[in-house]
Write a protein that holds these residues in place. Structure first.
Motif, short mmCIF file in Angstrom:
data_model
loop_
_atom_site.label_atom_id
_atom_site.label_comp_id
_atom_site.label_asym_id
_atom_site.label_seq_id
_atom_site.Cartn_x
_atom_site.Cartn_y
_atom_site.Cartn_z
N CYS A 12 0.83 -1.20 0.00
CA CYS A 12 0.00 0.00 0.00
C CYS A 12 0.87 1.25 0.00
O CYS A 12 1.83 1.35 0.75
N LEU A 19 -0.99 -5.39 0.08
CA LEU A 19 -2.30 -5.45 -0.55
C LEU A 19 -2.67 -6.89 -0.82
O LEU A 19 -1.82 -7.73 -1.03
N CYS A 29 -5.87 -2.68 -0.02
CA CYS A 29 -5.22 -2.68 1.28
C CYS A 29 -6.23 -3.08 2.35
O CYS A 29 -7.29 -2.48 2.44
#
Ligand SMILES: [Zn+2]
Ligand SMILES: [Zn+2]
Length: 116
Positions: A12, A19, A29
């Motif tokens: 992220c 993620l 995320c």
């Protein structure tokens, strides 16, 4: 296993959390719900991604070159030719609760098989 390193490009931008790939379209995320399109991910440094072939099939892209893929080898008996060595990689299935699958490819005959 090698999962988090293999997917290191999938972090992220905002909080640094890894993620998770929610579909073939985007990754999200788990903390701040930041989303990144799968296409954008695929255009990033993907050279060390374990499974170019699978990603290509999943995302419908062809920009990953095979020679950039580095697979680890493991002692695993091939059910087709009895070869004792196979390359392997892991992939997270669609959601985290489905766990990850380990894929193997025989170094001799190229036979592919998987294991949960
Ligand atoms: Zn985040
Ligand atoms: Zn084989």
């Amino acid at each position: 296993m090698e999962y988090s390193r293999a997917r290191a490009f999938l972090f992220c931008d905002f909080c640094g959390t890894m993620l998770s790939l929610k579909s073939t379209k985007y990754a999200e995320c788990p903390l701040c719900k930041f989303k990144r399109s799968a296409k954008e991910i695929s255009e990033r440094e993907i050279s060390y991604v374990v499974t170019a072939e699978d990603i290509r099939r999943e995302l419908g892209i062809s920009l990953i070159r095979d020679q950039e893929v580095q697979l680890s080898k493991v002692k695993k008996k091939c059910e087709k030719c009895d070869n004792e060595e196979a390359e392997y990689w892991t992939m997270q299935m669609r959601s985290a609760d489905e766990g990850q699958t380990t894929f193997y490819r025989c170094t001799k005959c190229g036979h592919k098989f998987s294991e949960n």
